[in-house]
Design a protein around this motif. Structure first.
Motif, PDB file in Angstrom:
ATOM      1  N   UNK A   1     -14.781   2.179  -6.349  1.00 44.12           N
ATOM      2  CA  UNK A   1     -14.864   0.843  -6.931  1.00 44.12           C
ATOM      3  C   UNK A   1     -15.612  -0.110  -6.015  1.00 44.12           C
ATOM      4  N   UNK A   2     -15.351  -0.017  -4.721  1.00 40.91           N
ATOM      5  CA  UNK A   2     -16.014  -0.897  -3.760  1.00 40.91           C
ATOM      6  C   UNK A   2     -17.512  -0.611  -3.665  1.00 40.91           C
ATOM      7  N   UNK A   3     -17.896   0.642  -3.877  1.00 41.52           N
ATOM      8  CA  UNK A   3     -19.290   1.042  -3.666  1.00 41.52           C
ATOM      9  C   UNK A   3     -20.143   1.017  -4.928  1.00 41.52           C
ATOM     10  N   UNK A   4     -19.534   0.864  -6.084  1.00 44.13           N
ATOM     11  CA  UNK A   4     -20.279   1.003  -7.335  1.00 44.13           C
ATOM     12  C   UNK A   4     -20.159  -0.209  -8.240  1.00 44.13           C
ATOM     13  N   UNK A   5     -20.028  -1.370  -7.634  1.00 44.78           N
ATOM     14  CA  UNK A   5     -19.910  -2.593  -8.427  1.00 44.78           C
ATOM     15  C   UNK A   5     -21.096  -2.750  -9.374  1.00 44.78           C
ATOM     16  N   UNK A   6     -22.288  -2.348  -8.918  1.00 45.81           N
ATOM     17  CA  UNK A   6     -23.489  -2.512  -9.734  1.00 45.81           C
ATOM     18  C   UNK A   6     -23.428  -1.687 -11.016  1.00 45.81           C
TER      19      UNK A   6
ATOM     20  N   UNK B   1       0.822  -1.212   0.000  1.00 43.64           N
ATOM     21  CA  UNK B   1       0.000   0.000   0.000  1.00 43.64           C
ATOM     22  C   UNK B   1       0.859   1.265   0.000  1.00 43.64           C
ATOM     23  N   UNK B   2       2.039   1.178   0.589  1.00 51.24           N
ATOM     24  CA  UNK B   2       2.957   2.332   0.538  1.00 51.24           C
ATOM     25  C   UNK B   2       3.369   2.596  -0.910  1.00 51.24           C
TER      26      UNK B   2
ATOM     27  N   UNK C   1      -7.157   5.810  -1.942  1.00 52.75           N
ATOM     28  CA  UNK C   1      -8.247   5.349  -1.082  1.00 52.75           C
ATOM     29  C   UNK C   1      -9.620   5.791  -1.602  1.00 52.75           C
ATOM     30  N   UNK C   2      -9.717   7.024  -2.085  1.00 55.36           N
ATOM     31  CA  UNK C   2     -11.002   7.488  -2.614  1.00 55.36           C
ATOM     32  C   UNK C   2     -11.347   6.759  -3.910  1.00 55.36           C
TER      33      UNK C   2
END
Length: 246
Positions: free
Chosen positions: A231-236, A214-215, A225-226
């Motif tokens: 990506x994590x929230x908009x898979x649909x 991650x570094x 991170x944003x």
């Protein structure tokens, strides 16, 4: 196909016995629920395991139904229809042509040249196929440019890049140094695609998601991170589903 009944909820599932599995594994996808168990597992043990996990299965199935309902769907590929592209829904404009092939171009929306000779019955299939091919080619162009921009200066050079239709992952990087990217990432904002590319490039140096990994990601994309959160929230959103007219 076996059925797990929990109250009024009926969950159909595929049961597979595996010689290499050491414990039960449950997978919930839009298409099915898959249950993989060791070959030594008895029917009673499988039933007991499903009973213990029934609450989780019901919740996961419910969430999957909700996500599927939110996916971008197209009934007809006609003027006015909208398809996802780089984080936005873009309008189609279909124009008749004298050619023999469907042609796709983009100018503040998709312009589809469809041959006069195409039958009404085949037109949607031809346009969908040409559009998907155009999107995959555009993704590859974007990825190649991002690898050149971020990979070469950081000595992160893949053996090659593959654009694939991966069901449940956005990308991968094998020990053979081949970077795979899911072509559905063309539906995400370009900054999110850039994060996915950098993520896999960093796996060329760090195989795990440890602090060093991650570094390295952060040294290339300080705001990773944003991008990951989108990506994590908009898979649909990262899908184009054909829905037959009722």
């Amino acid at each position: 196909m076996p059925v797990l009944t929990v109250g009024e909820c009926r969950i159909l599932y595929d049961l597979k016995r595996s010689e290499v599995a050491t414990r039960a594994r449950l997978t919930v996808t839009p298409e099915r629920v898959e249950v993989v168990v060791p070959t030594s597992a008895t029917d009673a043990e499988v039933e007991a395991m499903l009973h213990r996990r029934r609450g989780w299965l019901v919740e996961q199935t419910r969430q999957m139904v909700e996500r599927t309902a939110k996916t971008n769907s197209v009934r007809r590929f006609v003027t006015g229809a909208k398809v996802p592209y780089r984080g936005r829904l873009m309008r189609l404009r279909v124009e008749p042509t004298d050619g023999t092939l469907v042609e796709v171009s983009y100018r503040n929306g998709f312009i589809i040249g469809c041959p006069h000779s195409a039958s009404e019955a085949s037109r949607d299939d031809l346009i969908e196929s040409a559009l998907r091919l155009w999107l995959r080619k555009r993704l590859r162009q974007d990825v190649v440019e991002m690898v050149r921009r971020h990979g070469e200066p950081n000595d992160l050079k893949p053996k090659r890049i593959e654009v694939k239709d991966q069901k449940h992952i956005w990308g991968s990087c094998g020990r053979d140094r081949v970077v795979n990217l899911n072509w559905h990432l063309i539906f995400s904002p370009k900054t999110v695609l850039e994060y996915a590319v950098v993520h896999e490039l960093c796996h060329l140096r760090h195989r795990n998601h440890d602090k060093a990994f991650w570094h390295l990601v952060g040294s290339i994309l300080p705001d990773w991170e944003s991008r990951k959160a989108w990506l994590d929230s908009n898979e649909h959103f990262l899908n184009l589903r054909r829905v037959e007219p009722e």
